[in-house]
Enzyme design. Structure first.
Site, short mmCIF file in Angstrom:
data_model
loop_
_atom_site.label_atom_id
_atom_site.label_comp_id
_atom_site.label_asym_id
_atom_site.label_seq_id
_atom_site.Cartn_x
_atom_site.Cartn_y
_atom_site.Cartn_z
N ALA A 208 52.78 -14.27 10.42
CA ALA A 208 51.53 -14.72 9.80
C ALA A 208 50.77 -13.51 9.28
O ALA A 208 51.29 -12.39 9.28
CB ALA A 208 50.70 -15.49 10.81
N ASN A 209 49.56 -13.71 8.81
CA ASN A 209 48.72 -12.59 8.38
C ASN A 209 47.28 -12.83 8.81
O ASN A 209 46.97 -13.87 9.40
CB ASN A 209 48.84 -12.37 6.87
CG ASN A 209 48.39 -13.60 6.11
OD1 ASN A 209 47.23 -13.98 6.14
ND2 ASN A 209 49.33 -14.26 5.44
N ARG A 210 46.41 -11.88 8.50
CA ARG A 210 45.05 -11.91 9.04
C ARG A 210 44.05 -12.74 8.23
O ARG A 210 42.86 -12.69 8.47
CB ARG A 210 44.49 -10.49 9.13
CG ARG A 210 45.20 -9.63 10.12
CD ARG A 210 44.51 -8.27 10.17
NE ARG A 210 45.33 -7.30 10.86
CZ ARG A 210 45.43 -7.22 12.17
NH1 ARG A 210 44.77 -8.06 12.94
NH2 ARG A 210 46.21 -6.31 12.72
#
Ligand code: CTP
Length: 401
Positions: A208-210
């Site tokens: 995932a990412n932020r």
């Protein structure tokens, strides 16, 4: 024009409150639904029963009404509408609005609403001319509240002057006008992607990412507020579903693409999601196990579909496609190249490098690149970026119509 519109009518305590009953009737005749909030003083002039009978909705009058809090909290009451109308608006409630008081349900709702507000003042002419009222009106105008009236004529006390509440039909016209000014995108459809995507490695792990989804959700809210029928395709976020949007919750890029395509046809697409470029090519059905002293597993990646590029080149391409470019270096050059590569009309470039606080933060500094050049906006809140972008989109759609 008022058919299907939801009006929250705040009735404050003046003799003109009797005209509000007629206002409810006129609004309902035009197909609007009307929900009313009465101040304590308003109940001296009209009864909740009369209001409920005419509006065919429950009338709300106390801030700490537990049933009401259970059925519909005051925050929802403030936002589940297209416009808040204060009629009559007494000098007292206008002062409360200008000062931001929240001592009863009516002022709380007015403080908590994010909808357009229209007030129909009604008071004695000396009170209307008092510098305190004049200053309050000025403050409220600057904050975007609009006014209808007051009219000049005979007042309740037998005196003549400016202070009479406008007639219900004039208020209805003012509501229509305010709604059409506020809804330049009504009759259009918008798709917004927002948030990160989760790409499964196995049933318990993912890449995932932020991304927080704050900017995309704010854009969906702003487009819906301007009247667009908005579908928000959201990856996993901690945010509440924005008001007035149809929200499709997805996890992966492939699901985000499918949901975006099923929202076509649309007039506008804004791709604000931070889509994972890659996904594990062979997500396991069972949890990957760690073996004692074993070699760390390699994860083979497959390329994800590009949602922005797909929408830009689709047979049912929206009239305006807007992408975002999150960059950490050579912001403008990379963003301009991205606009060409993906085939979108505008690209909103933002610096997400270390120390900018953009990812997950509330502020954003953006540059809007279109065919004509680059427009750099001052740093501002993500909500304000969203509102400005939505207004720019509305102007472009109106220009192209
Ligand atoms: N985007 C998309 N689908 C993808 C990847 C990106 O729709 N699979 C969209 C994003 O929503 C954004 C724009 O493309 O509007 C650019 O995203 P960004 O992450 O900056 O660009 P990438 O294509 O991922 O390029 P790079 O990572 O090389 O900078």
């Amino acid at each position: 024009m008022l058919a299907g519109k939801r009006i929250l009518l705040v009735i404050s305590g003046g003799i003109a409150a009797y005209k509000s009953l007629d206002l409810i009737r006129r609004l309902r005749e035009r197909g609007a639904s009307v929900r009313c909030v009465l101040t304590r003083a308003a109940k001296e002039f009209v009864t909740p029963l009369a209001v409920e009978t005419l509006s065919r909705e429950r009338a709300y009058d106390e801030l700490f009404d537990l049933t009401a809090e259970h059925e519909i909290g005051h925050i929802r009451l403030a936002r589940d509408c297209d416009i808040v109308v204060v009629a009559p608006a007494t000098a007292n409630i206008l002062a409360g609005m200008a000062q931001g008081f929240a001592g009863d349900l009516a002022t709380t709702v007015l403080l908590a609403t994010d909808r357009p507000v229209l007030a129909a003042p009604a008071m004695n002419y000396v009170m209307w001319a008092n510098p305190a009222t004049v200053a309050n009106i000025e403050t409220l105008r600057l904050r975007g509240v609009s006014f209808v009236g007051p009219e000049t004529g005979e007042l309740a006390e037998g005196e003549t002057g400016a202070g009479r509440m406008s007639e219900p039909l004039a208020i209805v016209d003012a509501i229509e006008k305010r709604l059409s000014v506020d809804a330049p995108l009504s009759g259009t459809r918008a798709i917004v992607t927002s948030g990160p995507t989760y790409e499964p490695i196995d049933p318990v792990r993912y890449i995932a990412n932020r991304s927080s989804g704050k900017q995309g959700h704010a854009i969906a809210t702003a487009l819906a507020a301007l009247g667009a029928e908005t579908t928000l395709v959201s990856g996993p976020t901690r945010l509440a579903d924005p008001p007035g949007c149809r929200v499709v919750h997805v996890e992966t890029a492939q699901q985000m693409l499918a949901a975006s395509l099923s929202a076509l046809p649309a007039d506008v697409a804004v791709c604000a999601a931070a889509v994972a470029d890659w996904r594990p090519a062979h997500p396991g059905n069972a949890k990957l196990k760690k073996t004692e002293g074993g070699v760390p597993p390699g994860i083979a990646l497959a390329e994800n579909p590009d949602i922005l590029a797909t929408l830009s080149r689709h047979a049912q391409r929206p009239r305006l496609v807007v992408g975002f470019a999150a960059e950490t270096e050579n912001l403008l050059a990379h963003a301009a190249a991205k606009r060409q590569r993906k085939g979108c009309d505008w690209i909103v470039a933002n610096d997400v490098g270390e120390g900018t606080g953009t990812f997950g933060g509330d502020c954003n500094r953006v540059h809007v690149i279109d065919g004509a050049g680059t427009e750099s906006w001052d740093p501002m809140g993500k909500d304000e970026v969203a509102r400005r972008l939505a207004r720019r989109i509305a102007a472009a759609i109106a220009g192209a119509a």
